[in-house]
Write a protein that holds these residues in place. Structure first.
Motif, PDB file in Angstrom:
ATOM      1  N   PRO A 153      -5.072   6.154  -2.037  1.00 41.01           N
ATOM      2  CA  PRO A 153      -5.545   5.280  -3.131  1.00 41.01           C
ATOM      3  C   PRO A 153      -4.613   5.375  -4.331  1.00 41.01           C
ATOM      4  CG  PRO A 153      -6.825   7.308  -3.076  1.00 41.01           C
ATOM      5  CD  PRO A 153      -5.923   7.357  -1.876  1.00 41.01           C
ATOM      6  N   GLU A 154      -4.630   4.360  -5.193  1.00 36.87           N
ATOM      7  CA  GLU A 154      -3.723   4.326  -6.335  1.00 36.87           C
ATOM      8  C   GLU A 154      -4.070   5.348  -7.405  1.00 36.87           C
ATOM      9  OE1 GLU A 154      -2.307  -0.338  -6.109  1.00 36.87           O
ATOM     10  OE2 GLU A 154      -2.707   0.642  -8.018  1.00 36.87           O
ATOM     11  N   ASN A 155      -5.294   5.911  -7.370  1.00 31.69           N
ATOM     12  CA  ASN A 155      -5.640   6.930  -8.347  1.00 31.69           C
ATOM     13  C   ASN A 155      -5.224   8.328  -7.908  1.00 31.69           C
ATOM     14  OD1 ASN A 155      -7.483   7.401  -6.321  1.00 31.69           O
ATOM     15  ND2 ASN A 155      -9.307   7.235  -7.612  1.00 31.69           N
ATOM     16  N   ASN A 156      -4.580   8.436  -6.736  1.00 33.86           N
ATOM     17  CA  ASN A 156      -4.076   9.722  -6.269  1.00 33.86           C
ATOM     18  C   ASN A 156      -2.921  10.163  -7.176  1.00 33.86           C
ATOM     19  OD1 ASN A 156      -1.792  11.050  -4.345  1.00 33.86           O
ATOM     20  ND2 ASN A 156      -3.831  11.737  -3.734  1.00 33.86           N
ATOM     21  N   GLN A 179       4.530   5.758  -8.334  1.00 33.60           N
ATOM     22  CA  GLN A 179       4.522   4.455  -9.006  1.00 33.60           C
ATOM     23  C   GLN A 179       5.448   4.452 -10.215  1.00 33.60           C
ATOM     24  OE1 GLN A 179       0.273   4.061  -9.681  1.00 33.60           O
ATOM     25  NE2 GLN A 179       0.122   2.402  -8.187  1.00 33.60           N
ATOM     26  N   ARG A 180       5.413   5.529 -11.003  1.00 33.58           N
ATOM     27  CA  ARG A 180       6.278   5.604 -12.180  1.00 33.58           C
ATOM     28  C   ARG A 180       7.752   5.560 -11.779  1.00 33.58           C
ATOM     29  NH1 ARG A 180       1.905   8.790 -14.274  1.00 33.58           N
ATOM     30  NH2 ARG A 180       2.617  10.645 -13.169  1.00 33.58           N
ATOM     31  N   SER A 187       0.832  -1.200   0.000  1.00 38.55           N
ATOM     32  CA  SER A 187       0.000   0.000   0.000  1.00 38.55           C
ATOM     33  C   SER A 187       0.868   1.252   0.000  1.00 38.55           C
ATOM     34  CB  SER A 187      -0.944  -0.006   1.203  1.00 38.55           C
ATOM     35  OG  SER A 187      -0.211  -0.097   2.410  1.00 38.55           O
ATOM     36  N   TYR A 188       0.296   2.343  -0.470  1.00 38.35           N
ATOM     37  CA  TYR A 188       1.004   3.628  -0.554  1.00 38.35           C
ATOM     38  C   TYR A 188       0.595   4.491   0.632  1.00 38.35           C
ATOM     39  CZ  TYR A 188       2.124   1.978  -5.185  1.00 38.35           C
ATOM     40  OH  TYR A 188       2.582   1.218  -6.231  1.00 38.35           O
TER      41      TYR A 188
END
Length: 556
Positions: free
Chosen positions: A221-224, A231-232, A178-179
């Motif tokens: 969340p991953e769409n943040n 992530q990149r 998790s982030y």
């Protein structure tokens, strides 16, 4: 001031700069100032405050209304914040952390473990590495949750954060991978006592108990948008780590590289070298901390042995500009074939009516096959030179001045296949191209003889690199120059022509001075250097040059 017995009902704030919409806020007086507090039926929406990010609210309730005009309000607030809100939370990278510093950290969870009843360990990374060492919190291997292979692969990039008191339960519920946005992390430099003088200082990371200064852990969340940027970066670092792993596998199949120097000389510490007078010769044992330039093809220069001047190898744009200026149709049309060359002029109709002239130099008064022919080219482009050099033995770029063909020293005076010969503008005394007639009886077109009859002082391709060596006593800069071809077992000119050779040399330098490692992990290298006196303006100084040293495979 918002109060709730359930944290999930409070606004999901990630950082300063977020935009919030409060529903049913009660505004009242408190200590003579206006204050807002939550009341019955309170709810909220939170938006990312960055201009251009998605208008997707983080809501504390499942049902809410959000109309198109609200989008405009969010965008207006984002633009206002970009122009006026200067102080954001101190969210920094691991690589930028300093001691005695509180900061917010955006990261990914790699592993976690319980330490005791009041503290909990989380292992995190953000794709960067601090230059200082960080502590490793001891826990039993069986107690550490997470992918053990991945934890081992990232061990040089992860940091251990010890979480205390009221944050322990939150840390336990975190999912691996998790982030996280960890608020108000404390970085502290730990200096070992006198009983551990051999150990180096290291950074400790703590998330203390309480909620002062927003202290806590937020799962993003991953769409943040911030998470997507992270992530990149992590994907890129992962690919680099995989490449390093494959290189390490390859290196295990082949002997490692080392530097070979004079074995019968004693090793001199760098501090002693620096204190000694010049000129002298030494054998040193040190680590190669860094080297310049990092792009090895940039280390290739042109050197004049007569005036000791150095020149950059002209780039293609510079050459193209000079060559275009030599395209003069009237000058070409006035040129006539002579007893020692035959001329031809072409009109390039598809290129703005440009003209090109080729003068074929005769040998024994007759024209030769292309592979044996020297041509003088007037008005040709760089692309055309590349094509012609694959067909003709030698090319001399020329321009017409007052009806005569003259050499332009700002471009190569001779092109023979992939080898481009340059001359020194300062030392050359250019003669007429008619002097080439004296070579018409020679068996082949020799670059040295052509330069001689044309009055050109040739420039020699050389490596110029600066190495920074370091041992326990000090640091020293040494130049690799006259012995560079012996060092790499290749000529400087070949570096410009062969991409695979450039890649090979990069691999050699990565072995001698490994990237993404600390200086303590660099290999020890033996090298011969010699000192010499020089002047920089009016200031005298001692410089050092590498000699009698070569890259070899280490058999040990």
């Amino acid at each position: 001031m918002l109060f709730s017995g359930n944290q999930e009902t409070l606004p999901k704030i990630y950082k300063v700069g977020d935009i919030v919409r409060f529903h049913r806020v009660k505004v009242q007086q408190f200590n003579g100032e206006l204050q807002g507090i939550n009341s019955s039926g309170f709810s909220s929406l939170v938006f990312d405050g960055i201009v251009g990010s998605s208008v997707s609210p983080r809501s504390t309730s499942k049902c809410y209304s959000f109309h198109p005009h609200n989008d405009k309000v969010v965008e207006v607030l984002r633009q206002w914040a970009a122009n006026h809100l200067k102080v954001f939370a101190q969210q920094i990278k691991i690589s930028d952390v300093q001691s005695i510093q509180y900061f917010d950290l955006l990261c990914q969870l790699v592993g976690k473990a319980e330490v005791d009843n009041s503290s909990y360990l989380i292992k995190v990374w953000d794709g960067t590495k601090n230059s200082a060492s960080s502590w490793n919190v001891f826990v039993e291997e069986d107690a550490l949750e997470g992918d053990q292979k991945r934890i081992h692969q990232l061990q040089s990039l992860t940091i251990d954060v010890l979480v205390y008191d009221n944050h322990v339960e939150s840390a336990k519920s975190l999912k691996i991978g998790s982030y996280l946005l960890i608020h108000n992390v404390h970085a502290k430099l730990h200096t070992p006592g006198k009983e551990n003088e051999a150990k180096n200082p290291y950074l400790e990371f703590h998330l203390h108990g309480g909620t002062c200064f927003g202290r806590g852990i937020t799962v993003l969340p991953e769409n943040n948008s911030d998470v997507q940027d992270l992530q990149r970066l992590l994907v890129s670092v992962h690919q680099s780590l995989d490449n390093i792993a494959s290189q390490e596998i390859c290196s295990s199949l082949h002997p490692p590289l080392a530097l070979k120097a004079q074995q019968d000389w004693p090793i001199t510490p760098l501090a002693a070298v620096i204190k000694s007078k010049a000129p002298r010769k030494y054998r040193i044992k040190a680590r190669l901390r860094t080297y310049e330039p990092q792009n090895l093809y940039q280390s290739v220069k042109l050197y004049c042995v007569k005036c000791n001047s150095l020149h950059n190898v002209p780039d293609e744009d510079s050459l193209e500009n000079v060559l275009q200026n030599s395209s003069d149709y009237e000058a070409m049309a006035s040129m006539q074939s002579t007893s020692w060359y035959q001329s031809a002029v072409w009109n390039t109709h598809n290129q703005q009516n440009r003209h090109v002239a080729i003068h074929f130099v005769k040998r024994h008064d007759i024209l030769q096959n292309p592979e044996d022919t020297l041509i003088m080219l007037q008005g040709g482009t760089l692309h055309e030179i590349y094509k012609l050099s694959r067909r003709f033995d030698s090319i001399i770029p020329v321009k017409a001045i007052q009806g005569n063909l003259e050499i332009d020293i700002s471009v190569p005076f001779l092109i023979q296949g992939n080898r481009w010969h340059y001359g020194c503008n300062r030392c050359s005394k250019i003669k007429s191209t008619e002097m080439l007639q004296s070579l018409s009886q020679e068996i082949s077109w020799n670059a040295t003889e052509i330069a001689k009859v044309l009055g050109i002082q040739p420039l020699r391709y050389v490596f110029i690199m600066k190495f920074t060596f370091e041992d326990e006593t000090g640091k020293l800069n040494a130049f690799l120059w006259n012995y560079s071809e012996q060092f790499f077992h290749t000529s400087a000119n070949e570096i410009l022509l062969d991409n695979k050779l450039q890649e090979k040399l990069c691999n050699i330098m990565d072995t001698l001075s490994p990237p993404r490692k600390t200086i303590g992990e660099y290999p020890w290298l033996e090298c011969c250097i010699k000192s010499y006196n020089t002047t920089n303006g009016e200031r005298k100084q001692i410089c050092y040059e590498i000699f009698d040293t070569e890259v070899v495979e280490d058999d040990l």
